[in-house]
Design an enzyme around this catalytic site. Structure first.
Site, PDB file in Angstrom:
ATOM      1  N   LEU A  24       0.849  -1.278  -0.141  1.00 42.16           N
ATOM      2  CA  LEU A  24      -0.080  -0.043  -0.121  1.00 42.16           C
ATOM      3  C   LEU A  24       0.946   1.268   0.064  1.00 42.16           C
ATOM      4  CD1 LEU A  24      -2.513  -1.477   2.620  1.00 42.16           C
ATOM      5  CD2 LEU A  24      -3.257  -0.791   0.308  1.00 42.16           C
TER       6      LEU A  24
ATOM      7  N   TYR B 106       1.541   2.803   7.962  1.00 42.43           N
ATOM      8  CA  TYR B 106       1.085   2.761   6.555  1.00 42.43           C
ATOM      9  C   TYR B 106       1.697   1.728   5.847  1.00 42.43           C
ATOM     10  CZ  TYR B 106       5.168   6.289   5.773  1.00 42.43           C
ATOM     11  OH  TYR B 106       6.350   6.699   5.801  1.00 42.43           O
ATOM     12  N   CYS B 107       1.209   1.073   4.816  1.00 43.36           N
ATOM     13  CA  CYS B 107       1.599  -0.289   4.269  1.00 43.36           C
ATOM     14  C   CYS B 107       2.113  -1.134   5.458  1.00 43.36           C
ATOM     15  CB  CYS B 107       2.826   0.097   3.303  1.00 43.36           C
ATOM     16  SG  CYS B 107       3.534  -1.242   2.403  1.00 43.36           S
ATOM     17  N   PRO B 108       1.420  -1.554   6.108  1.00 42.88           N
ATOM     18  CA  PRO B 108       1.755  -2.508   7.288  1.00 42.88           C
ATOM     19  C   PRO B 108       2.149  -3.892   6.762  1.00 42.88           C
ATOM     20  CG  PRO B 108      -0.578  -2.317   7.334  1.00 42.88           C
ATOM     21  CD  PRO B 108      -0.018  -1.349   6.454  1.00 42.88           C
TER      22      PRO B 108
ATOM     23  N   LYS C 244       7.656   2.012  14.156  1.00 39.14           N
ATOM     24  CA  LYS C 244       7.933   1.590  12.784  1.00 39.14           C
ATOM     25  C   LYS C 244       8.865   2.577  12.067  1.00 39.14           C
ATOM     26  CE  LYS C 244       6.151   0.219   8.287  1.00 39.14           C
ATOM     27  NZ  LYS C 244       5.008   0.003   7.520  1.00 39.14           N
TER      28      LYS C 244
END
Length: 280
Positions: A95, A150-152, A163
């Site tokens: 993502l 975001y974008c896990p 992160k």
């Protein structure tokens, strides 16, 4: 994790290095995706040594295909434009991710040997390399999903549950590119806020048959914030090269060569066409 198998990927007889970390704002993200596809193809065909590539892109949001399915996509893209960001859609999974001059991207490109490189082995190799780069800091770098980032993904890299990096992988024509983005400096939560607004605008409290992350900006940070030292892209580049050198027999830098130029032109045209098609 099978450490030995992961270390074996880092221990190459020869590493070729392509450093594109200081090409500036004119170097676009579509060029990067074409580069990695070219390297995968050349290395998969045995025409080039395993290659480590570094790059930086200015004010760019890289979207996944799924992001283009947002019900109010054009409104969401406007949010990015208003904040001065360009955007492209990548050809691999995942993502939306934010890239800017405080984010260093690294790719390790290997041949997918006869037995095939197990997916996790590539991820583990990159995780071990990043751990080695920051080994003098007394912190634990974990690989696990940070769900509200975001974008896990299962190979998010974090310190104290915040992160700072995400690892992805692309496989093409017997080559494997393992890619990581490292948030080196700046504010991790500011970057997260941008993507939070992107999704909120793109969903407008509506429902979508796709699942998008509910972002908490506080779960993201840069390495400078987490380690309490002002790190620059150059600092981290040096750590990357020193770590990689520790794992390799021979080490040399080069640009694309020979047939790779023709391959690059073809892959670049392909990603440009694909983006025009997806984003209209």
């Amino acid at each position: 994790m099978d450490k030995e198998k992961a270390y074996a990927l880092l221990r190459q007889d020869r590493w070729r290095v392509i450093d594109q970390s200081s090409l500036g704002p004119m170097f676009g993200a579509l060029q990067s995706f074409a580069m990695d596809d070219t390297l995968c193809t050349a290395i998969g065909a045995g025409q080039s040594d395993p290659t480590a590539r570094s790059w930086v892109h200015h004010q760019t949001v890289v979207l996944g295909i799924q992001d283009t399915k947002l019900p109010f996509l054009s409104d969401a893209l406007e949010v990015l434009e208003e904040e001065g960001y360009r955007y492209i859609v990548r050809n691999s999974g995942g993502l939306a991710v934010v890239l800017d001059e405080g984010v260093l991207n690294l790719s390790l490109v290997f041949p997918d040997s006869e037995k095939g490189i197990d997916i996790n082995r590539g991820y583990d190799a990159m995780w071990l390399l990043v751990k080695d780069m920051f080994k003098e800091f007394e912190v634990e770098i974990e690989a696990k999903e940070i769900t509200q980032s975001y974008c896990p993904g299962s190979y998010d890299l974090s310190i104290n549950d915040q992160k700072f990096a995400g690892i992805s992988q692309r496989r093409i024509r017997n080559g494997v590119a393992v890619q990581v983005y490292l948030c080196v400096s700046g504010s991790g939560s500011e970057r997260a806020r941008l993507i939070q607004r992107f999704y909120e605008t793109g969903l407008k409290d509506g429902t979508s048959k796709f699942t998008f992350p509910t972002i908490d900006p506080e779960v993201m940070a840069s390495l400078s914030e987490l380690l309490g030292v002002e790190l620059s892209i150059q600092d981290v580049m040096l750590r990357f090269l020193q770590s990689l050198k520790g794992f390799s027999g021979e080490f040399y830098s080069s640009a694309l060569q020979g047939e790779e130029y023709g391959m690059y032109e073809m892959y670049y045209q392909r990603v440009v066409d694909r983006n025009e098609k997806v984003l209209g």
